[in-house]
Scaffold this motif. Structure first.
Motif, short mmCIF file in Angstrom:
data_model
loop_
_atom_site.label_atom_id
_atom_site.label_comp_id
_atom_site.label_asym_id
_atom_site.label_seq_id
_atom_site.Cartn_x
_atom_site.Cartn_y
_atom_site.Cartn_z
N CYS A 106 -3.65 7.06 -33.27
CA CYS A 106 -2.70 8.17 -33.44
C CYS A 106 -2.72 8.72 -34.86
O CYS A 106 -2.26 9.81 -35.10
CB CYS A 106 -1.27 7.84 -33.07
N CYS A 108 -2.17 3.30 -37.47
CA CYS A 108 -2.96 3.25 -36.25
C CYS A 108 -4.14 4.21 -36.37
O CYS A 108 -3.95 5.38 -36.69
CB CYS A 108 -2.08 3.62 -35.07
N CYS A 163 0.88 4.07 -29.18
CA CYS A 163 -0.15 4.43 -28.19
C CYS A 163 -0.73 3.20 -27.50
O CYS A 163 -1.58 3.34 -26.61
CB CYS A 163 -1.26 5.24 -28.84
N CYS A 188 -0.68 -0.98 -31.01
CA CYS A 188 0.13 0.06 -31.65
C CYS A 188 1.42 0.26 -30.86
O CYS A 188 1.38 0.39 -29.64
CB CYS A 188 -0.67 1.35 -31.71
ZN LIG Z 1 -1.40 4.34 -32.09
#
Ligand SMILES: [Zn+2]
Length: 127
Positions: free
Chosen positions: A112, A109, A83, A80
């Motif tokens: 997140c 994602c 994150c 991602c």
């Molecule tokens: Zn993420």
């Protein structure tokens, strides 16, 4: 859509090399393993039916066993951009091209959750 947020993706050889945001690995699909198993069929009871079975009856049952191997479809695993957690494409994502990476459907994602982005021409665009 703004191109100012565009971030380049980078292909790495294996999933162990996924270290930085935007790095991805391609895992081609694996065909399922098909094996055959034959199990003996018990003879019927009764002298006449038994005789008939001895002459013409089916002695074995052939069963096909299909073992599915991951992944069943071509899969891209990408870190991602936000994150850095790895997320995998699913059946709903069509990998249009690998070099440069283009995926038809935006990715979300799972970590997140709020971060949905699109990958086109090797660049990540926030949707
Ligand atoms: Zn993420």
């Amino acid at each position: 859509m703004s191109t100012s947020t565009a971030q380049e993706v980078k292909r790495v050889p294996t999933s162990e090399d996924l270290l930085h945001p935007g790095e991805f690995v391609f895992i081609p699909k694996r065909e399922p393993i098909r094996t055959f198993e034959s199990t003996p069929i018990a003879p019927p009871t009764g002298a006449f039916r038994r005789l008939w079975w001895d002459l013409f009856g089916k002695k074995y049952e052939i069963k096909q066993i299909v073992e599915l191997l991951w992944p069943e479809i071509d899969t891209v695993i990408m870190n991602c951009p936000e994150c850095n957690s790895p997320l995998a494409t699913t059946r709903s994502h069509t990998i249009v091209s690998l070099e440069p990476l283009t995926i038809e459907t935006p990715l979300t994602c799972p970590y997140c959750r709020t971060n949905t982005f699109k990958v086109a021409e090797g660049k990540i665009m926030t949707a």
